[in-house]
Enzyme design. Structure first.
Site: not given
Ligand code: TYD
Length: 140
Positions: A57
């Site tokens: 993303h």
């Molecule tokens: P995400 O950033 O979508 O991870 P990736 O892109 O690596 O798959 O985050 C995964 C989940 O964690 C998403 O549901 C939101 C949660 N999250 C938080 O609540 N706080 C944070 O600081 C981060 C990075 C993620």
């Protein structure tokens, strides 16, 4: 507004201070000194099963520094025109990624630990999850 203009060339590998010591080494990061932003959040990615990919993303506003505290992984960054892969495998340097770039993390080694220092609190509305939407953002 200016985040849509960021490019691969705005990414920096940042060498962190390293105090070598027979008792073990020590490194550190101070906000606005070793990295060009104030740290509002830290998160880390760990226990990644082999072959998994994280973080496909872009962020509209968030800047970040990614450090491989343990093990190794690759960060693939894309500015909408050029794509580059950075391999991280030492805890004394980090990859600074400004806002407005598409990035994903892959090739995690066993027991790798990815630390991310972020310039913002978590905000779902800062994410661009759709690659074609990202290209529209870059070309707006
Ligand atoms: P995400 O950033 O979508 O991870 P990736 O892109 O690596 O798959 O985050 C995964 C989940 O964690 C998403 O549901 C939101 C949660 N999250 C938080 O609540 N706080 C944070 O600081 C981060 C990075 C993620």
């Amino acid at each position: 507004m200016m985040n849509m203009y960021t490019q691969i060339s705005d990414i920096k590998t940042i060498n962190l201070p390293k105090f070598e010591d027979i008792r073990g080494n020590l490194s550190f990061i101070e906000e606005e000194k070793h990295i060009p932003f104030k740290i509002e959040r830290t998160y880390w990615i760990y226990d990644v099963p082999g072959g998994q990919v994280r973080g496909g993303h872009a962020f509209k506003n968030q800047q970040e520094l990614i450090v491989a505290l343990s093990g190794s992984f690759d960060v693939v960054v894309d500015d909408g025109k050029v794509k580059q892969t950075f391999s991280l495998n030492r805890s004394y340097y980090g990859l600074y990624i400004p806002a407005g770039l598409w990035r994903q993390m892959q090739n995690f080694s066993t027991n790798s630990l990815a630390m991310v220092l972020s310039s913002t609190h978590y905000a779902e509305n800062d994410y661009i999850h759709d690659y074609s939407e990202f290209l529209k953002f870059k070309n707006a």
